[in-house]
Motif scaffolding. Structure first.
Motif, PDB file in Angstrom:
ATOM      1  N   MET A   1      31.192  61.706  68.159  1.00 63.65           N
ATOM      2  CA  MET A   1      31.324  61.167  66.796  1.00 63.65           C
ATOM      3  C   MET A   1      32.560  61.755  66.114  1.00 63.65           C
ATOM      4  N   ILE A  16      30.436  57.734  60.963  1.00 68.23           N
ATOM      5  CA  ILE A  16      29.192  57.016  60.641  1.00 68.23           C
ATOM      6  C   ILE A  16      28.250  58.037  60.018  1.00 68.23           C
ATOM      7  N   SER A  42      19.569  61.199  63.537  1.00 74.03           N
ATOM      8  CA  SER A  42      20.962  61.033  63.114  1.00 74.03           C
ATOM      9  C   SER A  42      21.760  62.303  63.399  1.00 74.03           C
ATOM     10  N   VAL A  47      25.755  62.801  63.264  1.00 75.08           N
ATOM     11  CA  VAL A  47      25.912  62.427  61.854  1.00 75.08           C
ATOM     12  C   VAL A  47      25.927  63.695  60.995  1.00 75.08           C
ATOM     13  N   ASN A 176      32.079  45.507  53.924  1.00 73.29           N
ATOM     14  CA  ASN A 176      31.539  45.049  55.216  1.00 73.29           C
ATOM     15  C   ASN A 176      32.175  43.688  55.524  1.00 73.29           C
ATOM     16  N   LEU A 269      29.740  48.324  62.254  1.00 69.74           N
ATOM     17  CA  LEU A 269      29.968  49.702  61.794  1.00 69.74           C
ATOM     18  C   LEU A 269      31.274  50.257  62.356  1.00 69.74           C
ATOM     19  N   ALA A 273      34.479  51.468  60.122  1.00 70.26           N
ATOM     20  CA  ALA A 273      34.987  52.846  60.222  1.00 70.26           C
ATOM     21  C   ALA A 273      36.417  52.881  60.751  1.00 70.26           C
ATOM     22  N   SER A 280      33.776  57.068  55.835  1.00 72.72           N
ATOM     23  CA  SER A 280      32.490  56.928  56.525  1.00 72.72           C
ATOM     24  C   SER A 280      31.814  55.626  56.127  1.00 72.72           C
ATOM     25  N   ALA A 281      31.205  54.992  57.100  1.00 67.99           N
ATOM     26  CA  ALA A 281      30.238  53.924  56.823  1.00 67.99           C
ATOM     27  C   ALA A 281      28.874  54.597  56.717  1.00 67.99           C
ATOM     28  N   ASN A 294      22.789  53.090  65.098  1.00 69.00           N
ATOM     29  CA  ASN A 294      23.915  53.160  64.159  1.00 69.00           C
ATOM     30  C   ASN A 294      24.826  54.342  64.471  1.00 69.00           C
ATOM     31  N   ALA A 295      24.229  55.503  64.731  1.00 66.42           N
ATOM     32  CA  ALA A 295      25.058  56.658  65.088  1.00 66.42           C
ATOM     33  C   ALA A 295      25.806  56.374  66.389  1.00 66.42           C
ATOM     34  N   GLY A 298      29.391  55.093  66.675  1.00 66.16           N
ATOM     35  CA  GLY A 298      30.536  56.004  66.642  1.00 66.16           C
ATOM     36  C   GLY A 298      31.282  56.018  67.967  1.00 66.16           C
TER      37      GLY A 298
END
Ligand SMILES: NC(=O)c1ccc[n+]([C@@H]2O[C@H](COP(=O)([O-])OP(=O)(O)OC[C@H]3O[C@@H](n4cnc5c(N)ncnc54)[C@H](OP(=O)(O)O)[C@@H]3O)[C@@H](O)[C@H]2O)c1
Length: 330
Positions: A1, A16, A42, A47, A176, A269, A273, A280-281, A294-295, A298
Motif C-alpha cells: 500500500m 486507500i 483494513s 490502511v 469519483n 479506487l 488514488a 487518499s480515497a 477496497n484495501a 492499493g
C-alpha cells in the motif's frame, strides 16, 4: 500500500483509507464486532487513515475506533475526525467555544490527548471564507488539542477557498467517476499548495460497486432510502447526487470496459488514488469482505492495471451521461 504525505504534518497516510460513517449509523445496522473487524482487516492490509466524525452514530464511530486503537500501542494510524454538525449549520454556531467543546468530546470518544486531524464538517460558505474560523482552529493547534485541521466541503468553490488558507492540512470532497469537476481546478490547486485531498464517497454510495439493480432496495434507516432526493442533508452525499437509474447504467458501462479479474470498485479506487492531487480515497465498508477488497485496490496502483485506458472510458461516460446534470451543481 502506498503511503503519502499528509500536507505539512510530517505524517503519511495510505492511498486507500477507510471511511467509517457506516460504523456509526445511517447505513443500516453494523454490530460493534463487525465494525471492529472492518477496522482490523483494513489495518492488516496497510490502511493507515480512518475518516470519522463526531456525529456518526452520535460518537459511536469515534468510540469504536478509540477502543480499537487503544490496545495497539504505536499503531501508525491517522484518525481524521470532523466537527460542526452537532448544532444547526449556521455561521453563529462556529464559535471558538463550540470548537473547544466539540474537540473535547472527540478527544474523549477517541481516548487521545491530541486529535490527529479535525475537519470542519461541510460548514456554510461564509464560515469557510471567514478568517476568524482559522484563527480559532489555529488556537486549538497551539494549545495541543488538535495537531492539524482541514475542511470537508460540498462544492469546488468551497474547496478552493479552503485551499487558499495557509494552515489548512486537507480538504475532503466528493470525487469519483460520477463527479469529475474536482479535476478541473481543485486537484491542481491542492497539489500546488501542498494541501492534502481526501476523496470521499468514492464508490458513489455503492453505485460504483456495480452490484445494484433497478430492484435493489435499502433499509429504512439507510440514507439511500431517506435522502435519495436530499430530504435530510445535501443530495450529493447519496449516490453522489446521481439519479439511481442513470448511475446503474453508467456503472454497467464502466464495468464492461475492465479487463477480466479487475472489479469495478477496485478499478474505481485505483483510478481515484492515481489522480495528481489526491492523497487518499476513503471508501466506506460495512463488512470485512468489502474492507479487504477496497484495501486490496492499493495493489493496482503498483502496476498490472491500465489506469489511462480506464481514465478514457471514465471521461467518455461522464461527458455523455452525467456532466450536464452534475457538473454545474457542486
Ligand atoms: N460530509 C462529509 O464529510 C462526508 C459525507 C459522506 C461521506 N463521508 C466520508 O466518506 C466515507 C466514504 O463515503 P461513503 O461511505 O458515503 O460512500 P462510498 O464509500 O462511496 O460507498 C460505501 C458503500 O459502498 C459499498 N461498498 C464498499 N466497498 C465495497 C466493495 N468492495 N464491494 C461492494 N460494495 C462495496 C457498500 O454498500 P452496501 O452498504 O450496499 O454494502 C458501502 O456501504 C464515509 O464513510 C465517510 O467517512 C464524509
Amino acid at each position: 500500500m502506498q503511503q503519502r504525505t499528509l500536507g505539512r504534518t510530517g505524517r503519511s497516510v495510505s492511498a486507500i483509507g477507510l471511511g467509517t460513517w457506516q460504523l456509526g449509523a445511517d447505513w443500516g445496522a453494523v454490530s460493534e464486532d463487525d465494525a471492529t473487524a472492518v477496522l482490523a482487516a483494513s489495518v492488516e492490509r496497510g490502511v493507515t487513515l480512518f475518516d470519522t466524525a463526531d456525529v456518526y452514530g452520535d460518537g459511536r464511530s469515534e468510540s469504536i475506533i478509540g477502543r480499537f486503537l487503544a490496545g495497539r500501542g504505536d499503531h501508525g494510524v491517522t484518525v481524521a475526525t470532523k466537527m460542526g454538525r452537532r448544532l444547526a449549520q449556521e455561521p453563529e454556531n462556529y464559535t471558538p467555544e463550540n470548537f473547544r467543546a466539540w474537540t473535547e468530546r472527540s478527544r474523549r470518544n477517541l481516548g487521545v490527548e491530541t486529535l490527529d486531524l479535525v475537519q470542519l464538517h461541510c460548514p456554510p460558505t461564509a464560515v469557510i471564507e471567514d478568517a476568524a474560523t482559522y484563527d480559532a482552529l489555529d488556537a486549538l493547534v497551539t494549545d495541543g488539542s488538535i495537531a492539524a485541521y482541514g475542511v470537508s466541503v460540498e462544492t469546488c468553490a468551497q474547496a478552493l477557498a479552503a485551499i487558499a488558507r495557509p494552515n489548512v492540512t486537507n480538504v475532503q470532497i466528493i470525487f469519483n467517476p460520477f463527479r469529475l469537476k474536482p479535476l478541473d481546478e481543485v486537484l491542481p490547486a491542492a497539489a500546488d499548495a501542498g494541501v492534502a485531498v481526501f476523496a470521499r464517497v468514492p464508490l458513489a454510495s455503492g453505485l460504483l460497486s456495480g452490484k445494484y439493480t433497478a430492484t435493489t432496495t435499502f433499509a429504512a434507516d439507510d440514507h439511500r432510502t431517506y435522502n435519495r432526493h436530499g430530504e435530510a442533508f445535501d443530495r450529493g452525499e447519496t449516490f453522489s447526487g446521481v439519479d439511481f437509474e442513470v448511475g446503474l447504467s453508467a456503472a454497467h458501462e464502466l464495468a464492461a470496459a475492465l479487463p477480466e479479474g479487475v472489479t469495478l470498485p477496485a478499478a474505481t479506487l485505483a483510478w481515484i488514488a492515481a489522480q495528481r492531487g489526491v492523497t487518499s480515497a476513503i471508501p466506506g465498508a460495512r463488512n470485512v469482505r468489502q474492507a479487504q477488497s477496497n484495501a486490496g485496490a492499493g495493489a493496482l496502483l503498483e502496476g498490472g492495471f491500465d489506469v489511462d485506458a480506464f481514465d478514457r472510458v471514465v471521461r467518455e461516460v461522464y461527458d455523455r451521461s452525467l456532466r450536464e446534470a452534475i457538473h454545474p451543481l457542486w
